[in-house]
Design a protein around this motif. Structure first.
Motif, short mmCIF file in Angstrom:
data_model
loop_
_atom_site.label_atom_id
_atom_site.label_comp_id
_atom_site.label_asym_id
_atom_site.label_seq_id
_atom_site.Cartn_x
_atom_site.Cartn_y
_atom_site.Cartn_z
N ILE C 27 -33.42 -56.34 -36.92
CA ILE C 27 -32.97 -55.00 -36.56
C ILE C 27 -32.28 -55.01 -35.20
O ILE C 27 -31.42 -54.18 -34.92
CB ILE C 27 -34.15 -53.99 -36.58
CG1 ILE C 27 -33.63 -52.56 -36.56
CG2 ILE C 27 -35.11 -54.20 -35.42
CD1 ILE C 27 -32.96 -52.12 -37.82
N SER C 29 -30.54 -57.69 -34.06
CA SER C 29 -29.46 -58.67 -33.97
C SER C 29 -28.21 -57.97 -33.44
O SER C 29 -27.91 -56.84 -33.80
CB SER C 29 -29.18 -59.28 -35.35
OG SER C 29 -28.58 -58.34 -36.19
N ARG C 53 -19.41 -51.37 -29.68
CA ARG C 53 -19.17 -51.90 -31.03
C ARG C 53 -19.42 -50.87 -32.14
O ARG C 53 -19.09 -51.09 -33.30
CB ARG C 53 -19.99 -53.17 -31.27
CG ARG C 53 -21.47 -52.94 -31.56
CD ARG C 53 -22.19 -54.28 -31.84
NE ARG C 53 -23.57 -54.22 -31.42
CZ ARG C 53 -24.60 -53.95 -32.24
NH1 ARG C 53 -24.40 -53.70 -33.51
NH2 ARG C 53 -25.83 -53.91 -31.77
N LEU C 55 -18.14 -47.86 -32.19
CA LEU C 55 -17.19 -46.75 -32.05
C LEU C 55 -16.20 -46.62 -33.19
O LEU C 55 -15.88 -47.56 -33.89
CB LEU C 55 -16.43 -46.90 -30.74
CG LEU C 55 -17.29 -46.63 -29.51
CD1 LEU C 55 -16.42 -46.65 -28.27
CD2 LEU C 55 -17.99 -45.30 -29.63
N ARG C 56 -15.69 -45.45 -33.31
CA ARG C 56 -14.61 -45.09 -34.21
C ARG C 56 -13.45 -44.55 -33.37
O ARG C 56 -13.64 -44.27 -32.19
CB ARG C 56 -15.07 -43.96 -35.15
CG ARG C 56 -15.75 -44.41 -36.40
CD ARG C 56 -14.76 -45.01 -37.38
NE ARG C 56 -15.42 -45.51 -38.58
CZ ARG C 56 -16.03 -46.69 -38.65
NH1 ARG C 56 -16.06 -47.49 -37.61
NH2 ARG C 56 -16.59 -47.08 -39.77
N PRO C 57 -12.28 -44.38 -33.97
CA PRO C 57 -11.14 -43.82 -33.22
C PRO C 57 -11.53 -42.49 -32.60
O PRO C 57 -12.26 -41.71 -33.21
CB PRO C 57 -10.08 -43.60 -34.29
CG PRO C 57 -10.46 -44.46 -35.44
CD PRO C 57 -11.95 -44.62 -35.37
N GLY C 63 -19.96 -43.91 -38.88
CA GLY C 63 -20.90 -43.47 -39.89
C GLY C 63 -21.98 -44.49 -40.17
O GLY C 63 -23.16 -44.14 -40.33
N SER C 64 -21.61 -45.77 -40.21
CA SER C 64 -22.62 -46.77 -40.55
C SER C 64 -23.64 -46.91 -39.41
O SER C 64 -24.80 -47.24 -39.65
CB SER C 64 -21.98 -48.12 -40.88
OG SER C 64 -21.45 -48.72 -39.73
N PHE C 67 -25.95 -44.11 -40.03
CA PHE C 67 -26.81 -44.52 -41.14
C PHE C 67 -27.95 -45.40 -40.63
O PHE C 67 -29.11 -45.19 -40.98
CB PHE C 67 -25.98 -45.28 -42.19
CG PHE C 67 -26.82 -45.88 -43.28
CD1 PHE C 67 -27.00 -45.21 -44.48
CD2 PHE C 67 -27.45 -47.11 -43.11
CE1 PHE C 67 -27.80 -45.76 -45.48
CE2 PHE C 67 -28.25 -47.67 -44.10
CZ PHE C 67 -28.42 -46.98 -45.29
N SER C 68 -27.61 -46.39 -39.81
CA SER C 68 -28.63 -47.32 -39.29
C SER C 68 -29.70 -46.58 -38.51
O SER C 68 -30.90 -46.86 -38.66
CB SER C 68 -27.99 -48.35 -38.34
OG SER C 68 -27.07 -49.14 -39.02
N GLN D 26 -10.73 -50.40 -35.61
CA GLN D 26 -12.17 -50.54 -35.34
C GLN D 26 -12.93 -51.03 -36.56
O GLN D 26 -14.02 -51.57 -36.42
CB GLN D 26 -12.77 -49.19 -34.92
CG GLN D 26 -12.26 -48.64 -33.61
CD GLN D 26 -10.95 -47.88 -33.80
OE1 GLN D 26 -10.28 -48.02 -34.82
NE2 GLN D 26 -10.59 -47.09 -32.81
N SER D 64 -27.29 -50.91 -43.97
CA SER D 64 -26.15 -50.32 -43.26
C SER D 64 -24.87 -51.08 -43.57
O SER D 64 -23.78 -50.50 -43.57
CB SER D 64 -26.41 -50.26 -41.76
OG SER D 64 -26.37 -51.54 -41.20
N PHE D 67 -23.83 -49.66 -46.81
CA PHE D 67 -23.24 -48.35 -46.52
C PHE D 67 -21.79 -48.51 -46.07
O PHE D 67 -20.90 -47.81 -46.56
CB PHE D 67 -24.05 -47.64 -45.42
CG PHE D 67 -23.41 -46.37 -44.94
CD1 PHE D 67 -23.79 -45.14 -45.45
CD2 PHE D 67 -22.41 -46.39 -43.97
CE1 PHE D 67 -23.18 -43.97 -45.02
CE2 PHE D 67 -21.79 -45.23 -43.54
CZ PHE D 67 -22.18 -44.01 -44.06
#
Lengths: 150, 150, 150, 150
Positions: C27, C29, C53, C55-57, C63-64, C67-68, D26, D64, D67
């Motif tokens: 979990i 890593s 790491r 991030l999105r634009p 989203g993932s 989710f995590s 990304q 994830s 996902f």
């Protein structure tokens, strides 16, 4: 995967409908609207007869009616596969997407079980207005399976 | 968040029920089982009167009946918040978890809207057997909102 | 409900984190981003440290990544409640609604278990950008619980 | 259904991947693990290269990571169908069922769009361990589509 384990449990449509009528007559309260058209290993096709009480404005079928069809047709596929042992399966989750306005006629659900574990079954139901090509709703339902010997 | 934008749309319970009766009478086909008990900004509480036709073996309430209550109560919260403009909102997705066996009595749904965008509303419905502490079902419903001026 | 049955299983935050580090090091890593802030009977609060790491634009969280966080924080609430026996719980279903654009900072998930049966647990996770009032995502996760003695 | 309306938007795989690289780099942060294998009208197939950082105990792929694959592959099917206009589509809901333990190798997602409205698209993703017959996960994702001219 070997299907030998299920072979002796398999029912034909008439016996499956008789079993449901006997053990679960409430499904037909208010009138018999569901007909099992076809069952197979991990699959089922169920027709829901059009009836005015399921209507929404504009003549379409209500969401709860489509929920009922999806839920029941996954249940049928479980019994078709597990035999009488499946009759005590219980819905734990159902996720339904409404995709298009259904027409004011019979609906048909086509189900395949995408998971059949010892304790949990997951079925996918695709709902169509009878004779029309576009899917009107899509549902995924999870059922807790009865534990043998309890 | 400012709620000024919604202030002029707000309805009281009597006007909201009258609006639904007028525009969406099918919800009460088969008998009036839903009563709006309370509405607020982005929230609603709806009671479903116990009735034999919604029963399952063992005297519990059927899954499709709980679906109906969840779906309708989120719809009520949308109209409570948007006013008459919300009446054309349409369910696009509903995910329901069945948590415990409901008892054979009234059920109450408590809704809060967790998203209210320009085009999409998402509501969370918590369902209880009347007077009992444990939640019997939990649902998340998404509604497409009507576009103004179309 | 009596909580006596769980009393001897209860962990504090430090022991819970040590247990997860020991049994489930993957979990973390790629870097330790999750911190358990609080646990209780059927509840947990978990912080996810902001990191480039994920991030999105536009600088928002992917989203993932959400989710995590949702998946892990429900898992934490299960272990907090069941003790070490919960460590082998396995996600069977997760339904997530993205409600608003998260900000480029820590996220906090607040979880409550809404079902804790013998074989299935269901948890609800509410995700917020740290310090902001509006929920950015909402998830419901189902876990299959390990069967004692198997 | 006529596909004329979409014809001029259609991309081939190379142009689609270049578009995503340009507008959404990304997705490949941390290493390029997704490869678009095939696109069609309302469909896509995407491979996720096996990589140690996505592992769980026992060598399986993390939830994830699955996902991400499901979410991305539905996004690819939207862009494949709508062209560049689809690049601003945003996930609003994703429901994933984990069906079987994935193996420690590449995964392949097969997507079909089951709704493509003016404002909302819904895609279904079936995830397999490369070369194995049984589905390991099934997801339904809803995307809000960008409004033309806004």
């Amino acid at each position: 995967m070997s299907t030998h384990g299920y072979a002796s449990n398999r029912l034909d449509v008439a016996r499956l409908e008789a079993l449901i009528d006997d053990r679960f007559p409430q499904i037909h309260s208010g009138g018999r609207i569901f007909t099992v058209e076809e069952i197979g290993e991990r699959s089922a096709r169920v027709r829901m007869r059009h009836h005015e009480r399921m209507l929404r404005p504009g003549g379409t079928v209500s969401g709860s009616t489509m929920f009922s069809l999806a839920d029941f047709s996954v249940y049928v596929a479980i019994i078709a596969t597990l035999g009488e042992a499946g009759i005590d399966a219980v819905t734990t989750n159902l996720n339904i997407n409404f995709l298009a306005k259904p027409e004011a006629r019979d609906m048909v659900a086509s189900v395949s079980l995408i998971r059949l574990g010892r304790r949990l079954a997951v079925g996918e139901a695709r709902l169509y207005s009878d004779g029309a090509p576009d899917m009107v709703a899509h549902a995924i339902a999870s059922y807790a399976l009865p534990t043998p010997g309890r």
